[in-house]
Design a protein around this motif. Structure first.
Motif, PDB file in Angstrom:
ATOM      1  N   LEU A   1       0.825  -1.196   0.000  1.00  0.00           N
ATOM      2  CA  LEU A   1       0.000   0.000   0.000  1.00  0.00           C
ATOM      3  C   LEU A   1       0.865   1.255   0.000  1.00  0.00           C
ATOM      4  N   GLN A   2       1.943   1.223   0.804  1.00  0.00           N
ATOM      5  CA  GLN A   2       2.865   2.359   0.836  1.00  0.00           C
ATOM      6  C   GLN A   2       3.449   2.627  -0.550  1.00  0.00           C
ATOM      7  N   GLU A   3       3.825   1.546  -1.214  1.00  0.00           N
ATOM      8  CA  GLU A   3       4.393   1.675  -2.556  1.00  0.00           C
ATOM      9  C   GLU A   3       3.381   2.306  -3.517  1.00  0.00           C
ATOM     10  N   GLU A   4       2.132   1.850  -3.434  1.00  0.00           N
ATOM     11  CA  GLU A   4       1.098   2.410  -4.306  1.00  0.00           C
ATOM     12  C   GLU A   4       0.879   3.894  -4.033  1.00  0.00           C
ATOM     13  N   LEU A   5       0.850   4.265  -2.768  1.00  0.00           N
ATOM     14  CA  LEU A   5       0.636   5.669  -2.419  1.00  0.00           C
ATOM     15  C   LEU A   5       1.802   6.549  -2.868  1.00  0.00           C
ATOM     16  N   GLU A   6       3.019   6.019  -2.737  1.00  0.00           N
ATOM     17  CA  GLU A   6       4.186   6.809  -3.114  1.00  0.00           C
ATOM     18  C   GLU A   6       4.234   7.082  -4.611  1.00  0.00           C
ATOM     19  N   ARG A   7       3.647   6.214  -5.387  1.00  0.00           N
ATOM     20  CA  ARG A   7       3.645   6.428  -6.837  1.00  0.00           C
ATOM     21  C   ARG A   7       2.864   7.689  -7.219  1.00  0.00           C
ATOM     22  N   LEU A   8       2.022   8.157  -6.310  1.00  0.00           N
ATOM     23  CA  LEU A   8       1.279   9.393  -6.555  1.00  0.00           C
ATOM     24  C   LEU A   8       2.152  10.626  -6.390  1.00  0.00           C
ATOM     25  N   TYR A   9       3.353  10.424  -5.816  1.00  0.00           N
ATOM     26  CA  TYR A   9       4.272  11.533  -5.597  1.00  0.00           C
ATOM     27  C   TYR A   9       5.523  11.308  -6.441  1.00  0.00           C
ATOM     28  N   PRO A  10       5.696  12.030  -7.507  1.00  0.00           N
ATOM     29  CA  PRO A  10       6.777  11.752  -8.458  1.00  0.00           C
ATOM     30  C   PRO A  10       8.185  11.858  -7.875  1.00  0.00           C
ATOM     31  N   GLU A  11       8.345  12.589  -6.775  1.00  0.00           N
ATOM     32  CA  GLU A  11       9.689  12.770  -6.226  1.00  0.00           C
ATOM     33  C   GLU A  11       9.964  11.846  -5.036  1.00  0.00           C
ATOM     34  N   SER A  12       9.129  10.863  -4.830  1.00  0.00           N
ATOM     35  CA  SER A  12       9.354   9.932  -3.723  1.00  0.00           C
ATOM     36  C   SER A  12      10.652   9.165  -3.938  1.00  0.00           C
ATOM     37  N   PRO A  13      11.375   8.843  -2.854  1.00  0.00           N
ATOM     38  CA  PRO A  13      12.672   8.172  -2.989  1.00  0.00           C
ATOM     39  C   PRO A  13      12.546   6.732  -3.482  1.00  0.00           C
ATOM     40  N   GLN A  14      13.584   6.258  -4.142  1.00  0.00           N
ATOM     41  CA  GLN A  14      13.638   4.876  -4.600  1.00  0.00           C
ATOM     42  C   GLN A  14      13.826   3.954  -3.402  1.00  0.00           C
ATOM     43  N   ARG A  15      13.063   2.891  -3.332  1.00  0.00           N
ATOM     44  CA  ARG A  15      13.142   1.963  -2.207  1.00  0.00           C
ATOM     45  C   ARG A  15      14.013   0.753  -2.528  1.00  0.00           C
ATOM     46  N   LEU A  16      14.656   0.212  -1.481  1.00  0.00           N
ATOM     47  CA  LEU A  16      15.267  -1.110  -1.593  1.00  0.00           C
ATOM     48  C   LEU A  16      14.185  -2.146  -1.308  1.00  0.00           C
ATOM     49  N   ARG A  17      14.102  -3.159  -2.146  1.00  0.00           N
ATOM     50  CA  ARG A  17      13.067  -4.181  -2.001  1.00  0.00           C
ATOM     51  C   ARG A  17      13.661  -5.412  -1.312  1.00  0.00           C
ATOM     52  N   LEU A  18      13.148  -5.716  -0.136  1.00  0.00           N
ATOM     53  CA  LEU A  18      13.622  -6.843   0.656  1.00  0.00           C
ATOM     54  C   LEU A  18      12.562  -7.932   0.698  1.00  0.00           C
ATOM     55  N   HIS A  19      12.930  -9.136   0.266  1.00  0.00           N
ATOM     56  CA  HIS A  19      12.067 -10.309   0.395  1.00  0.00           C
ATOM     57  C   HIS A  19      12.753 -11.274   1.357  1.00  0.00           C
ATOM     58  N   ALA A  20      12.052 -11.676   2.409  1.00  0.00           N
ATOM     59  CA  ALA A  20      12.677 -12.534   3.418  1.00  0.00           C
ATOM     60  C   ALA A  20      11.613 -13.189   4.277  1.00  0.00           C
ATOM     61  N   SER A  21      11.975 -14.326   4.879  1.00  0.00           N
ATOM     62  CA  SER A  21      11.082 -14.931   5.861  1.00  0.00           C
ATOM     63  C   SER A  21      11.121 -14.090   7.129  1.00  0.00           C
ATOM     64  N   HIS A  22      10.079 -14.200   7.941  1.00  0.00           N
ATOM     65  CA  HIS A  22      10.028 -13.378   9.140  1.00  0.00           C
ATOM     66  C   HIS A  22      11.107 -13.794  10.132  1.00  0.00           C
ATOM     67  N   GLY A  23      11.761 -12.812  10.704  1.00  0.00           N
ATOM     68  CA  GLY A  23      12.766 -13.042  11.736  1.00  0.00           C
ATOM     69  C   GLY A  23      12.921 -11.775  12.558  1.00  0.00           C
ATOM     70  N   PHE A  24      13.445 -11.906  13.758  1.00  0.00           N
ATOM     71  CA  PHE A  24      13.527 -10.761  14.664  1.00  0.00           C
ATOM     72  C   PHE A  24      14.560  -9.741  14.217  1.00  0.00           C
ATOM     73  N   ALA A  25      15.660 -10.193  13.627  1.00  0.00           N
ATOM     74  CA  ALA A  25      16.668  -9.249  13.129  1.00  0.00           C
ATOM     75  C   ALA A  25      16.136  -8.499  11.911  1.00  0.00           C
ATOM     76  N   VAL A  26      15.396  -9.193  11.043  1.00  0.00           N
ATOM     77  CA  VAL A  26      14.779  -8.548   9.882  1.00  0.00           C
ATOM     78  C   VAL A  26      13.747  -7.519  10.340  1.00  0.00           C
ATOM     79  N   GLU A  27      12.947  -7.890  11.319  1.00  0.00           N
ATOM     80  CA  GLU A  27      11.926  -6.990  11.858  1.00  0.00           C
ATOM     81  C   GLU A  27      12.562  -5.716  12.395  1.00  0.00           C
ATOM     82  N   GLY A  28      13.668  -5.862  13.147  1.00  0.00           N
ATOM     83  CA  GLY A  28      14.358  -4.705  13.697  1.00  0.00           C
ATOM     84  C   GLY A  28      14.995  -3.837  12.623  1.00  0.00           C
TER      85      GLY A  28
END
Length: 368
Positions: free
Chosen positions: A110-137
């Motif tokens: 949803l965040q990604e969709e909303l940001e597309r409405l703002y042309p100057e929004s920063p480029q995001r790093l896309r992380l795909h991972a299983s859930h873990g506490f270090a990833v969450e932090g």
């Protein structure tokens, strides 16, 4: 113009009465959890920011609706939850543990969709991972600091690595057990890893083992005990590396998984496994030690796992990736992971080749 908001999704319990009236349980559950943590109503009120009178009103109304007491109070011993109240908060914890990965992934989309409405929004790093506490932090810190935010999708290790191979993400999280099961797990990942294109960022080493009730009433000591007819096991979802690892351990013992009561069950996070056991719905499950500690369970170590992010070599020098590496090597994130029970952060943020991580033979087999 850039975005100035963050999308969040959350779950809520609502009871619908026969009249159609809706009763929200959010405040009730928050109060019960606070009473459980503090041991008295006054501490729960302070933790929840409620007046004593308001808190009692919420609890008494809930007891009337459920037609059951939720707390027991005495002058000498303070307050504690009744069995009914305990079951309510553990049911809520299971719900949160099950839904959290889905809701976080959906919020990121949803965040990604909303940001597309703002042309100057920063480029995001896309992380795909299983859930873990270090990833969450890492997600919490990265999105709370002045750096390009991370876009997270919770995926199994195989799904994450396949996404990286298709250039659908920038980082793919996966874990590898140290020792005798390492090669079998690596063989499962092999088709998605290429020494010429990929390198690894070391995240942490974590303890994985069995969760049991504190007094271990079923006297479980090893994976071999999972076949006992009175032992109820709760498993991770199909496709997860933890489920695959359990299968390898049982195969080593020549045990048919059909003999394990609950092998075909599915939970999507370590916390969901722990909450399942703590609430009495199962006797044993397997996951990361942090979850056992947070739910007050005993932990029986089985293996240590190294957790990595696989990345494309040509993205390492990009500004976004460098900022992420700086964060991972920074004092704040190092301190966060170090305090996680069962985690070792000593090599966090180190960039390695596949050969350096897994040996020349594995790297050579990928080239063949």
């Amino acid at each position: 113009m850039t975005y100035k908001f963050k999308a969040r999704l959350s779950s809520e319990w609502v009871l619908e009465k026969p009249s159609g009236t809706l009763l929200s349980l959010s405040e009730v559950l928050r109060l019960l959890a606070a009473v459980d943590a503090t041991g008295h109503i006054a501490g729960a009120c302070k933790a929840c920011g409620m007046s004593y009178r308001h808190a009692w009103g919420i609890l008494r109304n809930a007891e009337k609706e459920f037609e059951a007491p939720l707390i027991e109070t005495s002058r000498r011993q303070g307050s504690k939850l009744t069995t009914f109240g305990q079951h309510l908060i553990w049911a809520n914890r299971r719900l949160d543990a099950r839904l959290m990965p889905t809701l976080e992934s959906m919020a990121s989309e949803l965040q990604e969709e909303l940001e597309r409405l703002y042309p100057e929004s920063p480029q995001r790093l896309r992380l795909h991972a299983s859930h873990g506490f270090a990833v969450e932090g890492l997600m919490q810190l990265a999105n709370g600091m002045d750096m390009s935010p991370l876009e997270l999708r919770y995926r199994t290790a195989i799904e994450a690595l396949a996404s990286l191979d298709r250039a659908e993400c920038d980082l793919a999280g996966f874990q590898v057990p140290v020792g005798e099961f390492e090669q079998a797990i690596l063989a499962r990942y092999a088709q998605w890893l290429d020494p010429a294109r990929h390198c690894l960022i070391h995240l942490a080493v974590r303890n994985t083992g069995m969760f049991v009730k504190p007094d271990n009433p079923k006297k479980i000591t090893s994976v071999a005990d999972l076949v006992h007819p009175d032992v109820r096991f709760v498993n991770r979802q199909i496709g997860s590396s933890t489920r695959f690892l359990v299968g390898l351990m049982l195969a080593q013992l020549k045990v048919d998984t059909a003999r394990v009561q609950g092998f075909d069950s599915s939970e999507f996070t370590h916390m969901a496994i722990a909450a399942h056991i703590a609430s009495g719905m199962a006797d044993v499950g397997i996951g990361v030690e942090t979850a056992a500690w947070r739910c007050g369970l005993a932990f029986i170590p089985l293996v240590k796992e190294r957790y990595f992010f696989a990345v494309h070599r040509d993205t390492l020098e990009t500004p976004n990736m460098q900022r992420l590496l700086d964060l991972m090597n920074g004092d704040q994130y190092q301190a966060y992971v170090t305090q996680l029970v069962g985690y070792d952060a000593r090599h966090m943020g180190q960039v390695q080749t596949l050969e350096e991580a897994f040996g020349a033979d594995f790297a050579a087999s990928l080239k063949a």
